[in-house]
Design an enzyme around this catalytic site. Structure first.
Site, PDB file in Angstrom:
ATOM      1  N   CYS A   2      -0.151 -17.571  -9.207  1.00 14.84           N
ATOM      2  CA  CYS A   2      -0.671 -18.863  -9.649  1.00 14.84           C
ATOM      3  C   CYS A   2      -2.044 -19.080  -9.007  1.00 14.84           C
ATOM      4  CB  CYS A   2       0.257 -19.979  -9.210  1.00 14.84           C
ATOM      5  SG  CYS A   2       1.955 -19.709  -9.726  1.00 14.84           S
ATOM      6  N   ASN A  98       1.218 -21.644  -4.693  1.00 15.06           N
ATOM      7  CA  ASN A  98       1.182 -20.265  -5.172  1.00 15.06           C
ATOM      8  C   ASN A  98       2.061 -19.449  -4.238  1.00 15.06           C
ATOM      9  OD1 ASN A  98       0.477 -17.667  -6.000  1.00 15.06           O
ATOM     10  ND2 ASN A  98      -1.367 -17.636  -4.735  1.00 15.06           N
ATOM     11  N   HIS A 501      12.413  18.881 -21.928  1.00 19.38           N
ATOM     12  CA  HIS A 501      13.607  18.593 -21.123  1.00 19.38           C
ATOM     13  C   HIS A 501      14.288  17.294 -21.541  1.00 19.38           C
ATOM     14  CE1 HIS A 501      12.789  22.026 -18.634  1.00 19.38           C
ATOM     15  NE2 HIS A 501      11.521  21.633 -18.542  1.00 19.38           N
TER      16      HIS A 501
END
Ligand code: F6R
Length: 605
Positions: A2, A98, A501
């Protein structure tokens, strides 16, 4: 993740905060919001989705006040909704945040038991509720913020705004970066200096654990122990923080186009044209290193994967490479003659930072390769090497990748010389090749129109396979990552030899297979794998050079790159890896610069 902003201003702040949030939108765009103090009361507006929605809301319902905080969100706890959008408010306090509060459940239960009623699913609201309840109990705003901070566990950057306080923001940094900007009778707070650049060029970076009381006359900063402390003020170069698109349609387009100029200029910091050596900071050396440990995430990890080939080949150095989110959890065996290199554009990636902290004290030197020199990773490493790419705003990393490659190439060559693995003549030849990279990258960029046409059909695909061998394997991975990220087409990369593979079962007439194969020592082998794909009707796009096409035989679709020495091929093939994704995304009409669910700076684990 944020982005947060706070302003104690002289004018109405909502438009200024909105502008600052635009500069932080690369960090997340699930929702956005602003709170101000208007005539002593808190007021706020929040909107889901991009900032434009908040901007529209403010046109119809303006927000007054000269002090405020703002937020642009990348959702962690609770989906994107108005209720979960920041700022979160509880009584007389509003908070932007944040990071992640790890003990939010415990705090939420405690506060609910006291009668608090929560209106969101976020961890952030717990902070607001806790501070709000302390205010109710008679604490002053600063005391309420300080006591709240003491109860929080986790990694975060925070800003508090209080009703009745037109000249106060309290902010804190623990794990996520935060910068304080100094104006004339105004003060600012932001997740990074980019956000503050138009308002001030004087910035103080908070250190880990710091918190600060901000008023219009300045900032009082306290360290993790609560002692008042001084942190230096830095002048930021406003030119370096310019974030316009310079006439390009997207930041990603601009950033791809910038690569030749950036690579040319950035190499000059490590090897000036007037001498034929490589200059590294004092104390950085590889002569005594017995093993390199390289750790990064995403695109930066692929740059390390290319560099592993270089360090092993040109310096004879064993390299252990890991994705940062895995590294710490596998008990890596570390030694005091190891050098650890952490690569990160943002310098804030939580996983990479945690891995760096894990090795500190256990290896001889901790080196970082970063774009943001004020970032946590740069600051916590013994030696930080800048990639000099300038701000990268497009969420998909492009110019940072090639600039990371360049610094890692410089290190590999210097390690080769220092360890006696390269002769002076070999070193000089390879350095000259590195100097030729910008010109070749420019030639690769010139293939844009061809790539645009090629991607018309690619954009209709449901799945795409990328193949490469040797250094082209990480390039194939980078191509697949870019394509997934911005066009939302499922893409996978395999080492070409691995195809038989298992993944070969996927091949049919509807599967585009993009093969990175310059005419190098592995070319014949890659072409054999290409034949296996074509024999099963896979839709091959071969990216190679003139000699490659001469030797490859009939190939349905081809894209020609300039012929270059093997050492520098990863730089040149990075361009189609990026541009195929860009043009496919344009055909599909996706949001190139801000793809869904992503954020530029990943500051949560
Ligand atoms: C992909 C991309 C991400 C980042 C990764 C690491 O285009 O941008 O994969 O490379 O999140 O970020 P930094 O380099 O900032 O540590």
């Amino acid at each position: 993740m944020c982005g947060i902003v706070g302003i104690l201003g002289k004018h109405e702040v909502a438009p200024i905060i909105l502008d600052a949030l635009k500069r932080l939108e690369y960090r997340g765009y699930d929702s956005a919001g602003i709170a101000t103090v208007n005539n002593g009361a808190l007021d706020r507006r929040r909107a889901v989705g991009k900032l434009i929605n908040l901007s529209d809301l403010l046109v119809h319902d303006p927000l007054r006040g000269k002090s405020g905080i703002g937020h642009t969100r990348w959702a962690t706890h609770g989906g994107p909704s108005v209720a979960n959008a920041h700022p979160h408010q509880a009584g007389r306090v509003a908070v932007v945040h944040n990071g992640i509060i790890e003990n939010f459940r415990e705090l939420r239960e405690e506060l609910s038991a006291e009668g608090a009623s929560f209106s969101s699913q976020t961890d952030t609201e717990t902070i607001a509720q806790l501070a709000g309840s302390l205010l109710e109990k008679g604490r002053s705003p600063v005391e309420a913020a300080r006591e709240t901070l003491a109860r929080l566990k986790g990694a975060f950057a925070l800003a508090f705004l209080f009703s009745g306080e037109d000249d106060l923001i309290v902010c804190a940094r623990r794990g996520s970066p935060l910068a304080i900007g100094h104006g004339e009778g105004e003060m600012f707070v932001g997740s990074d200096a980019l956000a503050l650049a138009p308002m001030t060029d004087r910035v103080t970076y908070l250190e880990e654990g710091d918190w600060a009381i901000i008023t219009r006359s300045g900032a009082q900063i306290f360290d993790a122990e609560g002692h008042q402390t001084h942190r230096p003020m830095n002048r930021i170069n406003v030119e370096e923080t310019r974030v316009d698109k310079s006439g390009h349609r997207h930041f990603m387009a601009k950033e791809m186009a910038e690569q030749p100029a950036i690579l040319q200029a950035a190499l000059g910091f490590y090897s000036g044209l007037d001498h034929d050596g490589i200059d590294l900071p004092d104390g950085l050396g590889f002569a005594a290193t017995d093993r390199l440990i390289m750790v990064a995430c995403g695109t930066a990890y692929y740059a390390c994967q290319v560099a592993k080939y270089w360090f092993e080949r040109y310096a004879g150095l064993p390299v252990e490479l890991d994705i940062a989110s895995e590294f710490r959890y596998r008990n890596p065996v570390l030694g005091d003659s190891n050098t650890a290199i952490f690569v990160s554009q943002s310098g804030e990636t939580a996983d990479t930072l945690a891995a760096l902290r894990h090795v500190k004290g256990q290896v001889a030197q901790v080196v970082s390769v970063v774009n943001v020199m004020t970032s946590s990773i740069a600051r916590e490493s013994d030696i930080a090497l800048p990639i000099h790419a300038g701000p990268e705003i497009g969420v998909a990393s492009t110019k940072a990748f090639t600039a990371q490659l360049q610094v890692l190439a410089v290190l590999a060559l210097r390690a080769g010389l220092d360890r006696g693995h390269l002769s002076e003549a070999e070193f000089a030849t390879l350095l000259a090749q590195l100097r030729s990279v910008p010109g070749y990258v420019a030639q690769a960029l010139d293939r844009e129109e061809e790539i645009r046409l090629l991607t018309e059909s690619l954009s209709q695909a449901r799945d795409v396979l990328f193949l490469g061998r040797g250094v082209m394997y990480p390039l194939a991975q980078e191509g697949a990552l870019k394509l997934k990220e911005i066009s939302y087409i499922h893409a996978e990369a395999y080492a070409a030899g691995e195809l038989k593979h298992g993944p070969i079962a996927l091949i049919d007439k509807d599967l585009p297979v993009i093969i990175f194969a310059p005419h190098d020592a592995l070319f014949e082998k890659t072409v054999s794998n290409m034949q296996e794909v074509m024999a099963r009707q896979g839709q091959v796009l071969l990216i190679s050079d003139a000699q490659g096409f001469a030797d490859a035989g009939e190939v349905p679709t081809r894209l020609q790159m300039p012929a270059v020495p093997e050492f520098i091929a990863p730089f040149i093939y990075a361009v189609p890896a990026q541009m195929i994704a860009y043009h496919t995304a344009l055909h599909r009409g996706t949001d190139v610069d801000q793809p869904r669910n992503l954020a530029k700076s990943v500051t949560v684990e």
